[in-house]
Design a protein around this motif. Structure first.
Motif, PDB file in Angstrom:
ATOM      1  N   UNK A 279     -35.936  19.281   3.376  1.00  0.00           N
ATOM      2  CA  UNK A 279     -36.861  18.383   2.656  1.00  0.00           C
ATOM      3  C   UNK A 279     -36.409  18.179   1.212  1.00  0.00           C
ATOM      4  N   UNK A 280     -35.890  19.230   0.598  1.00  0.00           N
ATOM      5  CA  UNK A 280     -35.475  19.142  -0.812  1.00  0.00           C
ATOM      6  C   UNK A 280     -34.345  18.140  -1.011  1.00  0.00           C
ATOM      7  N   UNK A 281     -33.622  17.819   0.085  1.00  0.00           N
ATOM      8  CA  UNK A 281     -32.511  16.852  -0.008  1.00  0.00           C
ATOM      9  C   UNK A 281     -32.951  15.443   0.395  1.00  0.00           C
ATOM     10  N   UNK A 282     -34.229  15.250   0.714  1.00  0.00           N
ATOM     11  CA  UNK A 282     -34.686  13.936   1.192  1.00  0.00           C
ATOM     12  C   UNK A 282     -34.748  12.953   0.026  1.00  0.00           C
ATOM     13  N   UNK A 283     -34.678  11.635   0.334  1.00  0.00           N
ATOM     14  CA  UNK A 283     -34.700  10.646  -0.753  1.00  0.00           C
ATOM     15  C   UNK A 283     -35.891  10.800  -1.693  1.00  0.00           C
ATOM     16  N   UNK A 284     -37.090  11.079  -1.151  1.00  0.00           N
ATOM     17  CA  UNK A 284     -38.269  11.120  -2.026  1.00  0.00           C
ATOM     18  C   UNK A 284     -38.174  12.264  -3.043  1.00  0.00           C
ATOM     19  N   UNK A 285     -37.452  13.329  -2.691  1.00  0.00           N
ATOM     20  CA  UNK A 285     -37.419  14.469  -3.616  1.00  0.00           C
ATOM     21  C   UNK A 285     -36.657  14.155  -4.897  1.00  0.00           C
ATOM     22  N   UNK A 286     -35.727  13.186  -4.842  1.00  0.00           N
ATOM     23  CA  UNK A 286     -35.090  12.752  -6.089  1.00  0.00           C
ATOM     24  C   UNK A 286     -36.134  12.146  -7.025  1.00  0.00           C
ATOM     25  N   UNK A 287     -37.036  11.340  -6.442  1.00  0.00           N
ATOM     26  CA  UNK A 287     -38.097  10.709  -7.246  1.00  0.00           C
ATOM     27  C   UNK A 287     -39.102  11.748  -7.737  1.00  0.00           C
ATOM     28  N   UNK A 288     -39.375  12.747  -6.906  1.00  0.00           N
ATOM     29  CA  UNK A 288     -40.326  13.791  -7.319  1.00  0.00           C
ATOM     30  C   UNK A 288     -39.729  14.592  -8.483  1.00  0.00           C
ATOM     31  N   UNK A 289     -38.429  14.868  -8.396  1.00  0.00           N
ATOM     32  CA  UNK A 289     -37.762  15.611  -9.479  1.00  0.00           C
ATOM     33  C   UNK A 289     -37.828  14.800 -10.782  1.00  0.00           C
ATOM     34  N   UNK A 290     -37.539  13.507 -10.682  1.00  0.00           N
ATOM     35  CA  UNK A 290     -37.576  12.650 -11.889  1.00  0.00           C
ATOM     36  C   UNK A 290     -38.990  12.586 -12.461  1.00  0.00           C
TER      37      UNK A 290
ATOM     38  N   UNK B 234     -62.179  14.750  -4.995  1.00  0.00           N
ATOM     39  CA  UNK B 234     -62.323  15.015  -6.435  1.00  0.00           C
ATOM     40  C   UNK B 234     -62.312  13.703  -7.230  1.00  0.00           C
ATOM     41  N   UNK B 235     -62.206  12.589  -6.539  1.00  0.00           N
ATOM     42  CA  UNK B 235     -62.270  11.296  -7.222  1.00  0.00           C
ATOM     43  C   UNK B 235     -60.928  10.602  -7.375  1.00  0.00           C
ATOM     44  N   UNK B 236     -59.861  11.218  -6.851  1.00  0.00           N
ATOM     45  CA  UNK B 236     -58.528  10.613  -7.014  1.00  0.00           C
ATOM     46  C   UNK B 236     -58.316   9.453  -6.042  1.00  0.00           C
ATOM     47  N   UNK B 237     -57.465   8.524  -6.457  1.00  0.00           N
ATOM     48  CA  UNK B 237     -56.919   7.531  -5.528  1.00  0.00           C
ATOM     49  C   UNK B 237     -55.664   8.153  -4.944  1.00  0.00           C
ATOM     50  N   UNK B 238     -55.454   8.019  -3.648  1.00  0.00           N
ATOM     51  CA  UNK B 238     -54.313   8.690  -3.012  1.00  0.00           C
ATOM     52  C   UNK B 238     -53.502   7.708  -2.175  1.00  0.00           C
ATOM     53  N   UNK B 239     -52.194   7.776  -2.323  1.00  0.00           N
ATOM     54  CA  UNK B 239     -51.295   7.032  -1.433  1.00  0.00           C
ATOM     55  C   UNK B 239     -50.388   8.031  -0.721  1.00  0.00           C
ATOM     56  N   UNK B 240     -50.158   7.787   0.555  1.00  0.00           N
ATOM     57  CA  UNK B 240     -49.226   8.617   1.307  1.00  0.00           C
ATOM     58  C   UNK B 240     -47.819   8.030   1.125  1.00  0.00           C
ATOM     59  N   UNK B 241     -46.837   8.893   0.965  1.00  0.00           N
ATOM     60  CA  UNK B 241     -45.462   8.438   0.698  1.00  0.00           C
ATOM     61  C   UNK B 241     -44.529   9.089   1.717  1.00  0.00           C
ATOM     62  N   UNK B 242     -43.738   8.279   2.376  1.00  0.00           N
ATOM     63  CA  UNK B 242     -42.845   8.771   3.436  1.00  0.00           C
ATOM     64  C   UNK B 242     -41.592   9.394   2.810  1.00  0.00           C
ATOM     65  N   UNK B 243     -41.059  10.399   3.447  1.00  0.00           N
ATOM     66  CA  UNK B 243     -39.904  11.139   2.896  1.00  0.00           C
ATOM     67  C   UNK B 243     -38.668  10.278   2.692  1.00  0.00           C
ATOM     68  N   UNK B 244     -38.601   9.150   3.437  1.00  0.00           N
ATOM     69  CA  UNK B 244     -37.403   8.309   3.306  1.00  0.00           C
ATOM     70  C   UNK B 244     -37.511   7.343   2.130  1.00  0.00           C
ATOM     71  N   UNK B 245     -38.706   7.223   1.544  1.00  0.00           N
ATOM     72  CA  UNK B 245     -38.833   6.375   0.350  1.00  0.00           C
ATOM     73  C   UNK B 245     -38.063   7.038  -0.789  1.00  0.00           C
ATOM     74  N   UNK B 246     -37.455   6.196  -1.627  1.00  0.00           N
ATOM     75  CA  UNK B 246     -36.719   6.811  -2.732  1.00  0.00           C
ATOM     76  C   UNK B 246     -37.434   6.617  -4.063  1.00  0.00           C
TER      77      UNK B 246
END
Ligand SMILES: NC(=O)CC[C@H](N)C(=O)O
Length: 222
Positions: free
Chosen positions: A63-74, A24-36
């Protein structure tokens, strides 16, 4: 649009989601669950389907308790966009970004097939390229897709026009035939069916393309 797709151990639709965003034209980066933290300047977070942490405890609970989910919530709390597909929807309910829970399918069997979905609202940046009432064909693949919430929550979702998609022929026992719901600000969508598996003629159907195009269009001008 700049999108990040979160990868958990057990994700298996992460690349499919990235391909659909890129088409659809987006730029995409993959993010690992341990990234905060999410990469700078991300508009959209995609939480893909699969079996994060082996579906242990409950689908999406670890998964909801993983570091990345704090960033997703924010990110969501700042008004950022989030699309959770299948296991991603389960993760979003477990994080509390969307209400309710996904229970075991009523028939207690894993279901993998294409289903009819009614577009309940076109009033979101995910669904604006459809018309309310359209019926689209999108695959499902889950054993815990039976959407449950208390009666007040279901009524609120309906009154606030936050049911995005419902099943035309309920495959899993979901309350009010609910297949996907929006957050109050309409920027977080969780859905059990997989639009990224109906995004290329080679998939056997392209009814999911409009969702990715609508998002890219909305976020190109955001
Ligand atoms: N395809 C998927 O994301 C599967 C979701 C989840 N693990 C389930 O089976 O309910």
């Amino acid at each position: 649009m700049r999108a990040a797709v979160v990868v958990f151990p057990g994700s298996n639709c992460d690349r499919d989601l990235a391909v659909a965003f890129r088409a659809s034209g987006a730029e995409v980066e993959m993010v690992w669950h341990k990234d905060s933290a999410l990469p700078e300047g991300i508009d959209m977070v995609g939480i893909p389907g699969g079996f994060s942490y082996g579906d242990y405890l409950r689908c999406g609970a670890i998964a909801a308790q993983s570091p990345i989910c704090g960033a997703v919530r924010a990110h969501a709390e700042r008004g950022g966009y989030v699309l959770g597909v299948c296991n991603g929807f389960q993760v979003l309910t477990e994080t509390g970004l969307l209400p309710g829970a996904l229970l075991r399918n009523a028939g207690l069997k894993y279901i993998c097939k294409t289903v009819g979905l009614k577009v309940e609202t076109s009033q979101s940046d995910f669904t604006s390229a459809y018309n309310a009432g359209d019926v689209i064909d999108i695959p499902i693949a889950h054993h815990d897709g039976n959407y449950f919430a208390d009666a007040d929550t279901i009524a609120r979702l309906q009154d606030e026009d936050r049911v995005a998609f419902s099943y035309t022929d309920n495959p899993n026992g979901a309350q009010a035939d609910i297949a996907g719901i929006l957050s109050p600000n309409r920027r977080v969508l969780g859905m059990m069916p997989h639009p990224e598996r109906a995004a290329d003629a080679g998939h056997g159907g392209t009814d999911g393309v409009a969702l990715f195009r609508a998002l890219a269009g909305a976020l190109a001008t955001a």
